[in-house]
Design an enzyme around this catalytic site. Sequence first.
Site, PDB file in Angstrom:
ATOM      1  N   ASP A   1       0.820  -1.205   0.000  1.00  0.00           N
ATOM      2  CA  ASP A   1       0.000   0.000   0.000  1.00  0.00           C
ATOM      3  C   ASP A   1       0.857   1.258   0.000  1.00  0.00           C
ATOM      4  OD1 ASP A   1      -2.319  -1.423  -0.090  1.00  0.00           O
ATOM      5  OD2 ASP A   1      -2.858  -1.145   2.017  1.00  0.00           O
ATOM      6  N   GLY A   2       2.031   1.181   0.612  1.00  0.00           N
ATOM      7  CA  GLY A   2       2.919   2.344   0.633  1.00  0.00           C
ATOM      8  C   GLY A   2       3.322   2.786  -0.758  1.00  0.00           C
TER       9      GLY A   2
END
Length: 292
Positions: free
Chosen positions: A72-73
């Site tokens: 997700d980063g």
Amino acid sequence: MMKRVILCPNPYRDKGLAAAREADAILRSAGLTTVYCLPFKPEGGDGQFGVPLRPLQQELRSSELVVAFGGDGTILHLARAASMRGVPVLGVNLGSLGFMSDLELSELGLLKNLANGRYRREKRMMLDVSVLRDGRTVYTGSALNDAVVTKGAMARVVRLQINTGEDQLGIFSGDGVVVATPTGSTGYSLSAGGPIVEPTAQNFVISPICAHSVFSKSFVLSAAGTVTITPAEQNRKQVYLSVDGGKAFALRQGDKVRICRSRYETELLRLTDKSIYEILRTKMTGGIGHEK
């Protein structure tokens, strides 16, 4: 229909760009044009990967999709640039949880469906975050997940006044506060005791962090207004602002953090039929209780 796709691997997650190379072969065999871009400049420079790398901002002008390989980063890192160009993002999860990613590594074969339009689009609201100091804007940022105002490492507690429009929501003492989007409700906000909100909703989720009161609960508010966070005068320690987990910005006494809904949206592309509830069951319980 997609014609030109940006492959955007996080080189620390996609070792040797193996997943991106596999996706490249699938997409090219389906008749799509691909280019490689990195979400950030890695240590050691760009020449270590054995593929031609192009500037992301330049390629966003002429491409229909970014495929992000990482967690997700990586998607958070790409969200602002992609949203400003109106280019959707498709996530391939190479991390641990990956709530925003649609595909796992074993599902790369589904990429061929991009050529025949078998996908759906999902829009996610974003936040515009600014800091006002003595009447001047000294910081601006945008977030897909959250804006966090928190104490420094040595501080025991901070006091923060939170307003919504002209109304005071309260003064909270504790480690800080998270203002999250529905997308960010499964991130830091959830760890702080906040609720899970459907990711396509339009809300602010305000969650105190380790609040020193049993009455300090989370609030879910309409995204139509503005949230203002002001460090209370009693703070003697440093207070920081972090947007989507980025570099912390040091706040001074009298600063006002203003958060409102952005006119930009992140558009996520979906090739699978996974619902948010299925993703939550799988990611957070390891599939326990999931009926097949």
